[in-house]
Design a protein around this motif. Structure first.
Motif, PDB file in Angstrom:
ATOM      1  N   GLN A 150       0.829  -1.203   0.000  1.00 15.51           N
ATOM      2  CA  GLN A 150       0.000   0.000   0.000  1.00 15.51           C
ATOM      3  C   GLN A 150       0.864   1.254   0.000  1.00 15.51           C
ATOM      4  OE1 GLN A 150      -2.258  -1.247   3.487  1.00 15.51           O
ATOM      5  NE2 GLN A 150      -4.164  -1.154   2.319  1.00 15.51           N
ATOM      6  N   LEU A 151       1.926   1.231   0.757  1.00 18.62           N
ATOM      7  CA  LEU A 151       2.825   2.384   0.800  1.00 18.62           C
ATOM      8  C   LEU A 151       3.525   2.581  -0.536  1.00 18.62           C
ATOM      9  CD1 LEU A 151       4.318   1.790   4.356  1.00 18.62           C
ATOM     10  CD2 LEU A 151       2.774   3.644   3.694  1.00 18.62           C
ATOM     11  N   GLU A 152       3.929   1.479  -1.158  1.00 20.66           N
ATOM     12  CA  GLU A 152       4.599   1.578  -2.457  1.00 20.66           C
ATOM     13  C   GLU A 152       3.670   2.143  -3.524  1.00 20.66           C
ATOM     14  OE1 GLU A 152       8.171  -1.689  -2.666  1.00 20.66           O
ATOM     15  OE2 GLU A 152       6.144  -2.429  -3.054  1.00 20.66           O
ATOM     16  N   ALA A 153       2.380   1.877  -3.382  1.00 21.08           N
ATOM     17  CA  ALA A 153       1.417   2.410  -4.343  1.00 21.08           C
ATOM     18  C   ALA A 153       1.214   3.911  -4.179  1.00 21.08           C
ATOM     19  CB  ALA A 153       0.081   1.689  -4.203  1.00 21.08           C
ATOM     20  N   ALA A 154       1.587   4.429  -2.997  1.00 23.56           N
ATOM     21  CA  ALA A 154       1.324   5.836  -2.699  1.00 23.56           C
ATOM     22  C   ALA A 154       2.510   6.754  -2.933  1.00 23.56           C
ATOM     23  CB  ALA A 154       0.859   5.969  -1.249  1.00 23.56           C
ATOM     24  N   VAL A 155       3.738   6.212  -2.804  1.00 22.78           N
ATOM     25  CA  VAL A 155       4.938   7.045  -2.923  1.00 22.78           C
ATOM     26  C   VAL A 155       6.012   6.305  -3.722  1.00 22.78           C
ATOM     27  CG1 VAL A 155       4.551   8.327  -0.774  1.00 22.78           C
ATOM     28  CG2 VAL A 155       5.806   6.175  -0.711  1.00 22.78           C
ATOM     29  N   PRO A 156       6.973   7.026  -4.300  1.00 21.43           N
ATOM     30  CA  PRO A 156       8.010   6.379  -5.108  1.00 21.43           C
ATOM     31  C   PRO A 156       9.202   5.859  -4.299  1.00 21.43           C
ATOM     32  CG  PRO A 156       8.287   8.750  -5.218  1.00 21.43           C
ATOM     33  CD  PRO A 156       7.065   8.503  -4.374  1.00 21.43           C
ATOM     34  N   CYS A 157       9.158   5.986  -2.981  1.00 22.64           N
ATOM     35  CA  CYS A 157      10.314   5.665  -2.146  1.00 22.64           C
ATOM     36  C   CYS A 157      10.595   4.172  -2.080  1.00 22.64           C
ATOM     37  CB  CYS A 157      10.077   6.153  -0.714  1.00 22.64           C
ATOM     38  SG  CYS A 157       9.455   7.819  -0.586  1.00 22.64           S
ATOM     39  N   GLN A 158      11.748   3.856  -1.512  1.00 16.77           N
ATOM     40  CA  GLN A 158      12.066   2.488  -1.113  1.00 16.77           C
ATOM     41  C   GLN A 158      11.445   2.288   0.274  1.00 16.77           C
ATOM     42  OE1 GLN A 158      16.197   1.201  -2.244  1.00 16.77           O
ATOM     43  NE2 GLN A 158      16.436   3.370  -2.742  1.00 16.77           N
ATOM     44  N   ILE A 159      10.531   1.332   0.369  1.00 18.74           N
ATOM     45  CA  ILE A 159       9.669   1.218   1.538  1.00 18.74           C
ATOM     46  C   ILE A 159      10.103   0.079   2.452  1.00 18.74           C
ATOM     47  CG2 ILE A 159       7.314   0.760   2.330  1.00 18.74           C
ATOM     48  CD1 ILE A 159       7.589   3.463   0.996  1.00 18.74           C
ATOM     49  N   VAL A 160      10.094   0.369   3.736  1.00 19.30           N
ATOM     50  CA  VAL A 160      10.346  -0.647   4.769  1.00 19.30           C
ATOM     51  C   VAL A 160       9.290  -0.464   5.849  1.00 19.30           C
ATOM     52  CG1 VAL A 160      11.992  -1.577   6.428  1.00 19.30           C
ATOM     53  CG2 VAL A 160      12.825  -0.454   4.348  1.00 19.30           C
ATOM     54  N   ARG A 161       8.761  -1.577   6.345  1.00 20.61           N
ATOM     55  CA  ARG A 161       7.946  -1.504   7.554  1.00 20.61           C
ATOM     56  C   ARG A 161       8.763  -2.113   8.681  1.00 20.61           C
ATOM     57  NH1 ARG A 161       2.348  -4.420   7.475  1.00 20.61           N
ATOM     58  NH2 ARG A 161       3.737  -6.210   7.651  1.00 20.61           N
ATOM     59  N   ALA A 162       8.897  -1.376   9.787  1.00 22.16           N
ATOM     60  CA  ALA A 162       9.662  -1.851  10.946  1.00 22.16           C
ATOM     61  C   ALA A 162       8.828  -1.576  12.190  1.00 22.16           C
ATOM     62  CB  ALA A 162      11.011  -1.143  11.032  1.00 22.16           C
TER      63      ALA A 162
ATOM     64  N   THR B 214       9.714  -5.786   7.358  1.00 19.22           N
ATOM     65  CA  THR B 214       9.268  -6.259   6.055  1.00 19.22           C
ATOM     66  C   THR B 214       9.769  -5.267   5.007  1.00 19.22           C
ATOM     67  OG1 THR B 214       7.253  -7.159   7.054  1.00 19.22           O
ATOM     68  CG2 THR B 214       7.284  -6.962   4.653  1.00 19.22           C
ATOM     69  N   PHE B 215      10.515  -5.740   4.032  1.00 19.11           N
ATOM     70  CA  PHE B 215      11.029  -4.886   2.971  1.00 19.11           C
ATOM     71  C   PHE B 215      10.057  -4.849   1.801  1.00 19.11           C
ATOM     72  CE2 PHE B 215      15.309  -5.946   4.814  1.00 19.11           C
ATOM     73  CZ  PHE B 215      15.659  -4.642   5.130  1.00 19.11           C
ATOM     74  N   GLY B 216       9.949  -3.672   1.185  1.00 17.95           N
ATOM     75  CA  GLY B 216       9.176  -3.539  -0.037  1.00 17.95           C
ATOM     76  C   GLY B 216       9.961  -4.054  -1.228  1.00 17.95           C
ATOM     77  N   SER B 217       9.275  -4.234  -2.332  1.00 17.79           N
ATOM     78  CA  SER B 217       9.891  -4.814  -3.530  1.00 17.79           C
ATOM     79  C   SER B 217      10.928  -3.901  -4.166  1.00 17.79           C
ATOM     80  CB  SER B 217       8.805  -5.150  -4.561  1.00 17.79           C
ATOM     81  OG  SER B 217       8.119  -3.972  -4.961  1.00 17.79           O
ATOM     82  N   ARG B 218      10.852  -2.603  -3.889  1.00 22.29           N
ATOM     83  CA  ARG B 218      11.782  -1.655  -4.512  1.00 22.29           C
ATOM     84  C   ARG B 218      13.058  -1.453  -3.710  1.00 22.29           C
ATOM     85  NH1 ARG B 218       6.904   1.658  -5.802  1.00 22.29           N
ATOM     86  NH2 ARG B 218       7.388   2.985  -4.022  1.00 22.29           N
ATOM     87  N   CYS B 219      13.162  -2.071  -2.568  1.00 21.06           N
ATOM     88  CA  CYS B 219      14.341  -1.844  -1.725  1.00 21.06           C
ATOM     89  C   CYS B 219      15.601  -2.400  -2.393  1.00 21.06           C
ATOM     90  CB  CYS B 219      14.165  -2.496  -0.365  1.00 21.06           C
ATOM     91  SG  CYS B 219      13.037  -1.617   0.720  1.00 21.06           S
ATOM     92  N   SER B 220      16.581  -1.559  -2.535  1.00 17.91           N
ATOM     93  CA  SER B 220      17.856  -1.982  -3.097  1.00 17.91           C
ATOM     94  C   SER B 220      18.657  -2.742  -2.053  1.00 17.91           C
ATOM     95  CB  SER B 220      18.657  -0.756  -3.540  1.00 17.91           C
ATOM     96  OG  SER B 220      18.986   0.047  -2.415  1.00 17.91           O
ATOM     97  N   ALA B 221      19.720  -3.371  -2.495  1.00 17.83           N
ATOM     98  CA  ALA B 221      20.613  -4.061  -1.559  1.00 17.83           C
ATOM     99  C   ALA B 221      21.201  -3.066  -0.562  1.00 17.83           C
ATOM    100  CB  ALA B 221      21.725  -4.779  -2.323  1.00 17.83           C
ATOM    101  N   ALA B 222      21.515  -1.866  -1.029  1.00 19.14           N
ATOM    102  CA  ALA B 222      22.071  -0.838  -0.142  1.00 19.14           C
ATOM    103  C   ALA B 222      21.055  -0.424   0.911  1.00 19.14           C
ATOM    104  CB  ALA B 222      22.508   0.376  -0.959  1.00 19.14           C
TER     105      ALA B 222
END
Length: 272
Positions: free
Chosen positions: A103-115, A131-139
């Motif tokens: 839901q967060l990824e659908a709202a903003v272009p950021c790399q999303i994490v839920r902690a 929980t990491f979002g699908s856009r999270c890079s290795a960095a």
């Protein structure tokens, strides 16, 4: 890297203080704000060097990693309000359980994490549910892991167990402190011990119990076996607990999941 915190209520403050106490973050790396700015300034007085800014937009402008520590139903309006300021370079960390990373990824272009933190993190202990979002890079993943590992044990979870995992790690301290307080109150009411003495003994007991488990000296079942001698005093107490506690935690979990579903449905109405 500057770290922003939007929302300095209980959990936002706990994260700030844990990051500082652990040495994971320096005060001059933190940029914070709150709807009631007086709360943010109170943190700044305790930790000079922290930057308090007027609004959430300024936090985003000055930070690469932003912790969003506001109530679930306040998140979507805030994300929309801040839409012009988010970029795909930002790391956005939400600490609320009813809103998924999708839901967060659908709202903003950021790399999303839920902690999802726990009050135990204030003592640089306990778990934090990640929980990491699908856009999270290795960095991004490495940065978040390194940061959270300084204040807790990151536990990576799937969406399906978000609620029950949070019941155990985040709600658990409140549940078991309630039970411990009831134990203390009963001891003071039924015997000659003072509440202060009972509190001291119960506090030492629970800390010692934690140490036994932490050092893997006993498991929960083996610990009970060692203390609960057959036909002994502890066994009589356990018999009462077995009788009275039957179904209690099942009902507790049913109630927390029911409330969680209500919150999820309200959030769904906000997010497309």
């Amino acid at each position: 890297m500057n770290i922003g915190v939007i929302g300095t209520g209980n959990m936002g403050t706990i994260l700030i203080e844990a990051f500082l106490d652990s040495g994971a973050v320096k005060a001059d790396q933190l940029v914070i704000t709150n709807r009631t700015l007086a709360k943010a300034f109170a943190i700044q007085r305790a930790h000079p060097g922290i930057a308090v800014v007027a609004d959430a937009a300024e936090v985003i402008k000055q930070s690469s990693l932003v912790f969003l520590c506001v109530k679930p139903l306040d998140i979507h309006p805030l994300l929309q309000q801040l839409a012009p300021h988010w970029t795909n370079e930002h790391y956005l960390v939400s600490i609320t359980s009813p809103i998924s990373v999708e839901q967060l990824e659908a709202a903003v272009p950021c790399q999303i994490v839920r902690a999802i933190p726990s009050i135990a993190n204030r003592a640089l202990s306990g778990s934090i549910l990640v929980t990491f979002g699908s856009r999270c890079s290795a960095a991004c993943r490495q940065t978040i892991d390194d940061l959270l590992r300084r204040i807790a044990s990151p536990v990576y979870i799937d969406e399906a167990i978000t609620r029950v995992a949070s019941d155990i790690s985040s709600c658990g301290p409140a549940f078991f402190s309630y039970l411990l307080q009831r134990f203390i109150d009963a001891a003071a009411a039924k015997t000659a011990i003072t509440k202060e003495q009972a509190t001291m003994l119960a506090t030492d007991m629970i800390i010692g119990l934690g140490e036994l488990l932490k050092r893997n000296l006993y498991t929960l079942p083996t610990l009970q076996e060692k203390v609960c001698v057959k036909g002994g005093i502890t066994g009589e107490g356990i018999a009462v607990l077995e009788q009275r506690m039957n179904g209690v935690f099942e009902e507790v979990l049913a109630k927390t999941h029911e409330k969680f579903k209500e919150d999820v449905e309200k959030v769904k109405q906000q997010f497309p």
